[in-house]
Design a protein around this motif. Structure first.
Motif, PDB file in Angstrom:
ATOM      1  N   GLY A 318       0.840  -1.191   0.000  1.00 39.17           N
ATOM      2  CA  GLY A 318       0.000   0.000   0.000  1.00 39.17           C
ATOM      3  C   GLY A 318       0.874   1.239   0.000  1.00 39.17           C
ATOM      4  N   PRO A 319       0.346   2.378  -0.366  1.00 37.10           N
ATOM      5  CA  PRO A 319       1.158   3.601  -0.402  1.00 37.10           C
ATOM      6  C   PRO A 319       1.460   4.132   0.998  1.00 37.10           C
ATOM      7  CG  PRO A 319      -1.127   4.121  -0.834  1.00 37.10           C
ATOM      8  CD  PRO A 319      -1.054   2.623  -0.755  1.00 37.10           C
ATOM      9  N   THR A 320       2.622   4.753   1.127  1.00 39.85           N
ATOM     10  CA  THR A 320       2.939   5.502   2.340  1.00 39.85           C
ATOM     11  C   THR A 320       2.541   6.951   2.100  1.00 39.85           C
ATOM     12  OG1 THR A 320       4.799   4.057   2.873  1.00 39.85           O
ATOM     13  CG2 THR A 320       4.768   6.235   3.894  1.00 39.85           C
ATOM     14  N   VAL A 321       1.722   7.486   2.984  1.00 38.09           N
ATOM     15  CA  VAL A 321       1.233   8.862   2.839  1.00 38.09           C
ATOM     16  C   VAL A 321       1.627   9.640   4.098  1.00 38.09           C
ATOM     17  CG1 VAL A 321      -0.771  10.344   2.473  1.00 38.09           C
ATOM     18  CG2 VAL A 321      -0.718   8.045   1.460  1.00 38.09           C
ATOM     19  N   SER A 322       2.350  10.720   3.923  1.00 38.99           N
ATOM     20  CA  SER A 322       2.787  11.520   5.076  1.00 38.99           C
ATOM     21  C   SER A 322       2.652  13.008   4.753  1.00 38.99           C
ATOM     22  CB  SER A 322       4.233  11.192   5.445  1.00 38.99           C
ATOM     23  OG  SER A 322       5.072  11.359   4.325  1.00 38.99           O
ATOM     24  N   PRO A 323       2.350  13.824   5.756  1.00 40.76           N
ATOM     25  CA  PRO A 323       2.135  15.254   5.508  1.00 40.76           C
ATOM     26  C   PRO A 323       3.410  15.991   5.134  1.00 40.76           C
ATOM     27  CG  PRO A 323       2.063  14.780   7.857  1.00 40.76           C
ATOM     28  CD  PRO A 323       2.132  13.463   7.171  1.00 40.76           C
ATOM     29  N   VAL A 324       3.270  16.966   4.249  1.00 37.42           N
ATOM     30  CA  VAL A 324       4.367  17.856   3.885  1.00 37.42           C
ATOM     31  C   VAL A 324       4.050  19.212   4.508  1.00 37.42           C
ATOM     32  CG1 VAL A 324       5.605  18.984   1.996  1.00 37.42           C
ATOM     33  CG2 VAL A 324       4.790  16.622   1.726  1.00 37.42           C
ATOM     34  N   PHE A 325       4.827  19.640   5.477  1.00 33.96           N
ATOM     35  CA  PHE A 325       4.508  20.865   6.228  1.00 33.96           C
ATOM     36  C   PHE A 325       5.107  22.094   5.542  1.00 33.96           C
ATOM     37  CE2 PHE A 325       4.230  17.466   9.375  1.00 33.96           C
ATOM     38  CZ  PHE A 325       2.998  17.752   9.964  1.00 33.96           C
ATOM     39  N   CYS A 326       4.255  23.100   5.392  1.00 36.79           N
ATOM     40  CA  CYS A 326       4.676  24.372   4.793  1.00 36.79           C
ATOM     41  C   CYS A 326       4.293  25.520   5.741  1.00 36.79           C
ATOM     42  CB  CYS A 326       3.995  24.582   3.436  1.00 36.79           C
ATOM     43  SG  CYS A 326       4.275  23.255   2.253  1.00 36.79           S
ATOM     44  N   ARG A 327       4.981  26.640   5.643  1.00 40.34           N
ATOM     45  CA  ARG A 327       4.645  27.826   6.431  1.00 40.34           C
ATOM     46  C   ARG A 327       3.869  28.793   5.525  1.00 40.34           C
ATOM     47  NH1 ARG A 327       6.383  29.803  11.177  1.00 40.34           N
ATOM     48  NH2 ARG A 327       8.077  28.279  11.300  1.00 40.34           N
ATOM     49  N   ARG A 328       2.636  29.053   5.916  1.00 38.97           N
ATOM     50  CA  ARG A 328       1.779  29.961   5.147  1.00 38.97           C
ATOM     51  C   ARG A 328       1.202  31.005   6.097  1.00 38.97           C
ATOM     52  NH1 ARG A 328       0.870  28.145   0.078  1.00 38.97           N
ATOM     53  NH2 ARG A 328       1.251  25.917  -0.324  1.00 38.97           N
ATOM     54  N   ASP A 329       1.378  32.283   5.769  1.00 43.09           N
ATOM     55  CA  ASP A 329       0.860  33.381   6.589  1.00 43.09           C
ATOM     56  C   ASP A 329       1.335  33.255   8.032  1.00 43.09           C
ATOM     57  OD1 ASP A 329      -0.483  34.330   4.339  1.00 43.09           O
ATOM     58  OD2 ASP A 329      -2.245  33.080   4.806  1.00 43.09           O
ATOM     59  N   GLY A 330       2.574  32.838   8.189  1.00 43.44           N
ATOM     60  CA  GLY A 330       3.149  32.722   9.522  1.00 43.44           C
ATOM     61  C   GLY A 330       2.738  31.480  10.278  1.00 43.44           C
ATOM     62  N   LYS A 331       1.946  30.609   9.639  1.00 41.35           N
ATOM     63  CA  LYS A 331       1.502  29.379  10.312  1.00 41.35           C
ATOM     64  C   LYS A 331       2.011  28.158   9.565  1.00 41.35           C
ATOM     65  CE  LYS A 331      -2.796  31.354  12.169  1.00 41.35           C
ATOM     66  NZ  LYS A 331      -4.266  31.195  12.226  1.00 41.35           N
ATOM     67  N   VAL A 332       2.245  27.096  10.323  1.00 43.81           N
ATOM     68  CA  VAL A 332       2.668  25.821   9.724  1.00 43.81           C
ATOM     69  C   VAL A 332       1.430  24.979   9.443  1.00 43.81           C
ATOM     70  CG1 VAL A 332       3.941  23.681  10.082  1.00 43.81           C
ATOM     71  CG2 VAL A 332       4.896  25.845  10.882  1.00 43.81           C
ATOM     72  N   SER A 333       1.296  24.552   8.192  1.00 42.22           N
ATOM     73  CA  SER A 333       0.136  23.741   7.810  1.00 42.22           C
ATOM     74  C   SER A 333       0.569  22.649   6.838  1.00 42.22           C
ATOM     75  CB  SER A 333      -0.941  24.615   7.171  1.00 42.22           C
ATOM     76  OG  SER A 333      -0.443  25.224   5.989  1.00 42.22           O
ATOM     77  N   ALA A 334      -0.294  21.668   6.711  1.00 38.79           N
ATOM     78  CA  ALA A 334      -0.017  20.542   5.803  1.00 38.79           C
ATOM     79  C   ALA A 334      -1.043  20.555   4.685  1.00 38.79           C
ATOM     80  CB  ALA A 334      -0.062  19.221   6.560  1.00 38.79           C
ATOM     81  N   ASP A 335      -0.732  21.284   3.625  1.00 38.74           N
ATOM     82  CA  ASP A 335      -1.628  21.323   2.470  1.00 38.74           C
ATOM     83  C   ASP A 335      -1.326  20.197   1.478  1.00 38.74           C
ATOM     84  OD1 ASP A 335      -2.812  23.604   3.477  1.00 38.74           O
ATOM     85  OD2 ASP A 335      -1.403  24.938   2.440  1.00 38.74           O
ATOM     86  N   TYR A 336      -0.092  19.691   1.547  1.00 41.42           N
ATOM     87  CA  TYR A 336       0.320  18.618   0.638  1.00 41.42           C
ATOM     88  C   TYR A 336       0.685  17.373   1.439  1.00 41.42           C
ATOM     89  CZ  TYR A 336       0.650  21.736  -3.416  1.00 41.42           C
ATOM     90  OH  TYR A 336       0.366  22.597  -4.440  1.00 41.42           O
ATOM     91  N   TYR A 337       0.621  16.264   0.730  1.00 39.52           N
ATOM     92  CA  TYR A 337       1.022  14.976   1.300  1.00 39.52           C
ATOM     93  C   TYR A 337       2.005  14.297   0.350  1.00 39.52           C
ATOM     94  CZ  TYR A 337      -2.623  15.552   4.761  1.00 39.52           C
ATOM     95  OH  TYR A 337      -3.392  16.029   5.784  1.00 39.52           O
ATOM     96  N   ALA A 338       3.029  13.681   0.926  1.00 46.34           N
ATOM     97  CA  ALA A 338       4.014  12.953   0.129  1.00 46.34           C
ATOM     98  C   ALA A 338       3.567  11.504  -0.033  1.00 46.34           C
ATOM     99  CB  ALA A 338       5.380  13.011   0.793  1.00 46.34           C
TER     100      ALA A 338
END
Length: 388
Positions: A318-338
């Motif tokens: 099965g696939p491994t899915v993990s969050p890719v953390f980015c800083r947006r507007d001064g906040k860290v969020s996970a909009d993408y997944y690897a």
């Protein structure tokens, strides 16, 4: 009396020169030097295993099989170190207390049976021909993925064989009688007669021929040949053909061990375990690629659903899915997944296209080197064969 006189004169000369006679070996040495602890009786190894501390691995000494064997071991991080290319003994630094002995493949089999070697790599055809079903030989790994060939019966395309296309038809030909049997040229004098007997060919004689066996039918010294075939080109160029049911054995390189060595000699079983694991991990990874891609999504589960909707993207388990953390507007969020998956080479481009179709981007591809399982299946099989 002559031999005693010669010895007496020799010792007398030593005394006259003021030299000491050479030391005599102890009686125990003289006694044991003429005795072998391992005997081969009717093709079966008997007796205690020979006394030595080092573990011995036999490898082919010449030819394509030798080169491919060294390449495979190198790919498994088991490079063979040979100080002098003319020497028959080498080592593998990663495996302590192991000696590598370069031998002819048939001699590797014989020395496994005699107890002079503990492990060996050669073709399955060689093990089957010279091992002759001896129970002391255990095939530890039966698919090293090189040295592929088949031991096959071939007959002329012309003359009385023109319309003969199967082993059954060959056996039913009225030409073969006790006075005039089918003549087969081969170097496989154990497997050949065994195969013919098992397939009902009663009137057959076998002979060996110098040089290429393919010439034997044309020269009139044989009706058929039994030999190793890879592509079949040489047979076709000599107006010979394989027939249905005529394949004696499908062969490739295998790892073989002495049962007695595995059980009795210290360290052989542990070394064999490590070799199996390295071989399995590398061979399982051959032809596979790691594919990594970024994908926008609301959650890991939602991204995994999209990936699993494409059957070729499921990977090993099965696939491994993990969050890719980015800083947006001064906040860290996970909009993408690897996404990390394993893909066979033949399906690589199709898999990349499917990843793109479901929103994948920044696709990275790299070849796999090893895939280690929780436990190697062939190791469990070996322990079962040994009753351990």
């Amino acid at each position: 009396m002559l031999s005693i006189s010669v010895v007496y004169i020799f010792l007398l000369k030593i005394k006259l020169r003021g030299l000491k006679p050479p030391p005599q070996p102890p009686a125990s040495f003289l006694c044991c030097a003429t005795q072998s602890e391992v005997a081969v009786v009717n093709g079966r190894a008997e007796g205690r295993i020979s006394e030595r501390n080092e573990i011995r691995l036999g490898l082919p000494s010449k030819g394509r099989m030798a080169a491919d064997t060294l390449d495979l071991l190198k790919d498994c991080q088991l490079s063979v170190k040979q100080v002098n290319p003319r020497q028959y003994v080498a080592e593998i630094p990663q495996l302590s207390n192991l000696e590598v002995w370069f031998q002819r493949p048939k001699d590797i089999v014989r020395k496994l049976l005699s107890g002079d070697l503990d492990l060996g790599i050669m073709g399955l055809d060689t093990v089957s021909e010279y091992g002759q079903g001896n129970e002391d030989l255990i095939i530890v790994h039966d698919a090293l993925d090189y040295g592929d060939c088949r031991l096959s019966l071939a007959i002329p395309k012309y003359g009385i064989f023109e319309n003969i296309n199967s082993l059954k038809e060959l056996a039913q030909m009225p030409q073969w009688t006790e006075e005039k049997p089918l003549r087969v040229a081969t170097g496989f004098t154990y497997l050949g007669p065994k195969f013919m007997k098992e397939n009902g060919l009663k009137y057959v004689t076998f002979s060996t021929a110098d040089g290429a066996l393919e010439a034997a039918p044309a020269m009139g010294i044989a009706d058929a040949i039994l030999d190793l075939v890879s592509s079949g080109t040489t047979l076709r160029e000599n107006n010979l053909k394989e027939i249905e049911g005529g394949v004696v054995l499908e062969s490739q390189a295998v790892l073989v061990a002495s049962r007695r060595s595995l059980i009795q000699r210290k360290g052989v079983l542990d070394t064999t375990h490590e070799i199996i694991e390295r071989l399995e991990a590398h061979l399982r990874a051959v032809g596979l690629f790691t594919v990594v891609a970024n994908m926008r999504g609301s959650s890991a589960e939602e991204v995994a659903e999209r990936v699993l909707s494409q059957t070729s993207l499921s990977g090993l388990q099965g696939p491994t899915v993990s969050p890719v953390f980015c800083r947006r507007d001064g906040k860290v969020s996970a909009d993408y997944y690897a996404i990390v998956i394993c893909v066979p080479k033949k399906a690589l481009y199709k898999s990349v296209q499917q990843l793109r179709a479901i929103g994948g981007s920044g696709v990275l591809i790299s070849p796999l080197t090893y895939i280690f399982d929780e436990e190697t299946p062939r190791w469990r099989e070996l322990l079962s064969k040994l009753g351990l």
